[in-house]
Each structure stands twice: as C-alpha cells, then as structure tokens.
Scaffold this active site. Structure first.
Site, PDB file in Angstrom:
ATOM      1  N   HIS A   1      35.907  43.001  35.494  1.00  0.00           N
ATOM      2  CA  HIS A   1      36.110  41.562  35.617  1.00  0.00           C
ATOM      3  C   HIS A   1      34.807  40.944  36.118  1.00  0.00           C
ATOM      4  O   HIS A   1      34.019  41.591  36.814  1.00  0.00           O
ATOM      5  CB  HIS A   1      37.240  41.328  36.623  1.00  0.00           C
ATOM      6  CG  HIS A   1      37.708  39.916  36.736  1.00  0.00           C
ATOM      7  ND1 HIS A   1      37.006  38.949  37.423  1.00  0.00           N
ATOM      8  CD2 HIS A   1      38.839  39.303  36.269  1.00  0.00           C
ATOM      9  CE1 HIS A   1      37.673  37.804  37.378  1.00  0.00           C
ATOM     10  NE2 HIS A   1      38.787  37.990  36.686  1.00  0.00           N
TER      11      HIS A   1
ATOM     12  N   ASP B   1      37.826  47.646  42.737  1.00  0.00           N
ATOM     13  CA  ASP B   1      38.599  46.423  42.524  1.00  0.00           C
ATOM     14  C   ASP B   1      40.040  46.834  42.247  1.00  0.00           C
ATOM     15  O   ASP B   1      40.357  47.352  41.175  1.00  0.00           O
ATOM     16  CB  ASP B   1      38.001  45.649  41.347  1.00  0.00           C
ATOM     17  CG  ASP B   1      38.822  44.420  40.951  1.00  0.00           C
ATOM     18  OD1 ASP B   1      39.909  44.207  41.523  1.00  0.00           O
ATOM     19  OD2 ASP B   1      38.373  43.688  40.047  1.00  0.00           O
TER      20      ASP B   1
ATOM     21  N   GLN C   1      44.483  44.835  39.901  1.00  0.00           N
ATOM     22  CA  GLN C   1      45.521  45.149  38.921  1.00  0.00           C
ATOM     23  C   GLN C   1      46.263  46.434  39.257  1.00  0.00           C
ATOM     24  O   GLN C   1      47.181  46.824  38.534  1.00  0.00           O
ATOM     25  CB  GLN C   1      44.897  45.265  37.525  1.00  0.00           C
ATOM     26  CG  GLN C   1      44.215  44.006  37.030  1.00  0.00           C
ATOM     27  CD  GLN C   1      45.182  42.863  36.799  1.00  0.00           C
ATOM     28  OE1 GLN C   1      46.372  43.064  36.601  1.00  0.00           O
ATOM     29  NE2 GLN C   1      44.670  41.644  36.810  1.00  0.00           N
TER      30      GLN C   1
ATOM     31  N   LYS D   1      48.678  38.336  42.811  1.00  0.00           N
ATOM     32  CA  LYS D   1      49.128  39.231  41.739  1.00  0.00           C
ATOM     33  C   LYS D   1      50.235  40.172  42.217  1.00  0.00           C
ATOM     34  O   LYS D   1      50.899  40.818  41.406  1.00  0.00           O
ATOM     35  CB  LYS D   1      47.943  40.037  41.192  1.00  0.00           C
ATOM     36  CG  LYS D   1      46.860  39.168  40.561  1.00  0.00           C
ATOM     37  CD  LYS D   1      45.742  40.004  39.985  1.00  0.00           C
ATOM     38  CE  LYS D   1      44.533  39.154  39.602  1.00  0.00           C
ATOM     39  NZ  LYS D   1      44.811  38.187  38.546  1.00  0.00           N
TER      40      LYS D   1
ATOM     41  N   CYS E   1      37.871  36.812  31.667  1.00  0.00           N
ATOM     42  CA  CYS E   1      36.798  37.040  32.643  1.00  0.00           C
ATOM     43  C   CYS E   1      36.185  38.425  32.442  1.00  0.00           C
ATOM     44  O   CYS E   1      35.904  39.149  33.414  1.00  0.00           O
ATOM     45  CB  CYS E   1      37.308  36.881  34.063  1.00  0.00           C
ATOM     46  SG  CYS E   1      37.800  35.200  34.476  1.00  0.00           S
TER      47      CYS E   1
END
Length: 414
Positions: free
Chosen positions: A131, A208, A211, A234, A372
C-alpha cells in the site's frame, strides 16, 4: 485453505451476528445492500456504536489531566482499550502506541526510527504489493538521508518471490517493510519466516498488519518483527484509531515524533523531560471515544473468536472464487498459495469504475481503482481493478447476488 475448528467451541450463529450490524439492513438504489468493501473499512456492530455513544453521554472528559470522576473514568476506559488491544495482539501494553491508524504508525517509524539512523549507502526493502502508506514514507526518508529503495517482486500467482527477497537482503539493507496481507491480492505473506531471515542479517522489520488484524488470529510476539502497525476501522472499530507495536528497546531509543501535552514529564524553557513510552509518542488529546469503541470492537471479535472468523471468511472466499471463475470474460488477479478474503478482478470490455458504478445500482458495494497500490497495478499492466472483499458478516447469498449482478452488467455492456 481449510482451517481446523476447535470442537470444544460452540458453532457461531452467523445470521445472528449479521443482525448486529444496522447498516447491513438498509437498501441502496432500491436494492438490498450487499457490502463487499470490508478491506476498505469494516462495518460496525451495535456494541461498538453503543460504546461510543455511552462514552459521550456519560463519561466524556479528557484523559490523564483531571482527578475528577469523569476524568478518571475516561482515562480508565482509554487505557483499558490499550490493554484489550495488547492482549488481542499478544504484546505488552507499554509497547503499544495508540495513534490514528497504520499510516500514522508507519510514519512514526519512518521519522522517529529510520530518519535519525539511515545515511547515504544504506537501503530499504519494500515489496511490489505494498500500500502507498508503506512506500511513500520510505521514499521520503530515502530522499532526506541518501538511502536507496529496493523492491521485492512477485511471482505469477501473486506470491512474494522469497528467493529474490532473500537475495535483496544485502549488508547495506537496514530496514524491510512489508504487508502481512495484501490489500489487493489477498496474499498472506510468511512474515514469521521473512522476519527471522531479516533478523539474522541485522535488518529491522516493519509489518503492515492492516489487512491481517481484522481477519486472522495474530501473535505479534511469535512473528518476531520489530514494528507492527494496525488500523482500527478495518477491525469493525471507529475511524481514526490504530496502533503501532514496537520492541521496547526501539521505543526507548526513538525521539518523539510530535511535541505537546501528555508526552512530557516536565517542561522548562531550558529543556524538556519526555514521558516514558508509549506516552512519549501520544501528544495531545487522543480520539478517546474512538478507542473506547475500538476496545468494544476487540471484545466483539474476541467473543466470536478469530479462528472462527477466519474459517468463515475462507468459506466465503472459496464460494466467491468458484462462482466468479465461471463468469465468462472475468479475470481474477492473484491466486497465491495462502489468500485472505479479497478478490481483485476485471471483466472484459468494462472499465473498473464503470463496472463498480453499475454494480452499485444493483445494491452491490465494491471498490474500484488502484487501491493505493500504483506499483502493483503497473506490474499487472492495468490502471485499476475492481475489488470484492468479504467479512464474517457477509453471506453466501450475498455472493450469489453479487455474481448475478455481474452477469446482468455484462449483458448491459454487451
């Protein structure tokens, strides 16, 4: 992927779970809403909405600045959310910096850890699937320090080329930044193995987890990274919430990123004594109600069980992949070995934005665009894709309605 289910755990009533989400009851353009954009933001259960409402109705005060009852209640609720999140991630609460989300968390690492350390001749490794929030901060640091950026590529299935990644881990590399789960392809990266290889070489790792945290059990201690970033919205929590986990030795050594109230012990005109981590990095009034809501979201997810959530979403993914693969002219991007419940696709003869707009008229909410992830779109040679992303509150019937809507749109475009 078929996940083991603990036979001692009661089966989750997913229809009852779905009823906890008020927005899923509404209609769009006269059609029942089919919300397939959870990789963008997760919907919020009543428990989260009520927690935020209750805070503002009964407990609203600033944190760590008052001895009156409301101030104490607000502080306890805010710090309680930190504790819940720490247990959810299997980390210590004093290693968890609460912030607005993954973007802020990664920038905190970039400016407070990387910028003071990197120099000309050093290198940072990122992956093709990142991202922009895990690319642009490192570009800015590289420009200011003279460091260079290296890119780990993918194979044809959308998996990281692990041999190629290891080959990039040369002595000048000081930092490796990668996604736990790709927001476009759903690729689940073997972060534990990758972080172990990086650590052998003295390379710091930033993961990261945007997700990953909403969709699978997490044990950051077992992953072995140096930094892990998450985003609360999220995870069915409020927007403007998230966290950075960092090893204690890094937090101790890192200078503050933003100055102001709360991140200090004493301020004089001849110098300031900063607070201990993690408060050293939490200047100003935080999103208190948001974190109270995130604490409620963590409670909600934990009650369902992350193993049950992952199993549910894998079943939805399998159903969607099979049904979409039968649509003539539909191309799915990425079929990695291990995949989260995300499907990026295009339909022959339809631009991604046009397809998403027409699906919206059928009540189906998906994402279209570059997500993104411009470098990943360039890799596939397309300007944009459509993306359907599933969550535990979705149903097999919604997937059928989504695929039926694709067939209808194809007939309209023919």
């Amino acid at each position: 992927m078929n996940l083991p289910v603990d036979p001692s755990m009661p089966a989750v009533d997913w229809a009852r779970v779905r009823a906890d989400f008020p927005v899923l009851e509404r209609e769009v353009h006269g059609k029942p809403l089919v919300y397939l954009d959870s990789a963008n933001t997760g919907q919020k259960p009543v428990a989260v909405i009520e927690a935020v409402d209750d805070f503002y109705r009964r407990h609203n005060a600033n944190v760590s600045r008052a001895v009156h009852a409301l101030g104490t209640e607000a502080t306890e609720a805010y710090e309680g959310a930190r504790g819940k999140l720490a247990r959810f991630l299997n980390v210590h609460a004093d290693e968890l910096v609460l912030c607005s989300g993954t973007t802020f968390a990664i920038n905190l690492v970039a400016y407070s850890w990387a910028l003071p350390r990197l120099k000309a001749g050093d290198a940072i490794v990122v992956t093709r699937m990142e991202h922009h929030a895990n690319i642009v901060p490192w570009q800015l640091v590289a420009q200011r320090t003279g460091a260079t950026l290296k890119v780990a590529e993918l194979d044809a299935n959308g998996d990281l080329d692990l041999d190629g990644l290891r080959a990039l881990m040369t002595p000048e590399v000081k930092l490796l930044a990668l996604a736990h789960v790709s927001n476009v392809l759903g690729t689940v990266n073997p972060v534990r193995e990758i972080c172990r290889e990086a650590r052998k070489r003295g390379i710091a790792t930033v993961v990261d987890g945007s997700q990953a945290a909403p969709h699978r059990p997490l044990d950051i201690a077992a992953i072995g990274c140096d930094f892990y970033a998450i985003t609360g919205h999220k995870m069915s929590g409020p927007t403007g919430t998230g966290a950075l986990w960092a090893r204690r030795e890094h937090l101790e050594a890192m200078p503050p990123f933003i100055g102001g109230g709360e991140m200090i012990k004493e301020v004089r005109f001849d110098g300031t004594v900063f607070n201990d981590p993690p408060h050293k990095f939490e200047a100003g009034t935080p999103n208190i109600a948001g974190f109270v809501g995130l604490g409620a979201a963590v409670d909600y997810l934990s009650t369902l069980g992350m193993e049950a959530i992952e199993t549910r979403e894998q079943a939805l993914l399998a159903h969607a992949t099979e049904a979409m693969s039968a649509v003539e002219g539909l191309h799915i991007f990425g079929r990695p070995r291990e995949k989260a419940a995300v499907v990026s696709f295009l339909v022959e003869g339809a631009h991604a934005h046009d397809l998403a707009t027409l699906l919206d008229l059928e009540g189906v909410a998906i994402r279209s665009g570059h997500h993104c992830a411009h470098p990943l779109m360039q890799h596939f040679g397309v300007p944009a894709t459509c993306r359907a992303s599933f969550a535990y509150y979705n149903t097999h019937e919604e997937i059928d309605a989504f695929v039926a809507a694709i067939h209808k749109v194809r007939r309209l475009l023919a």
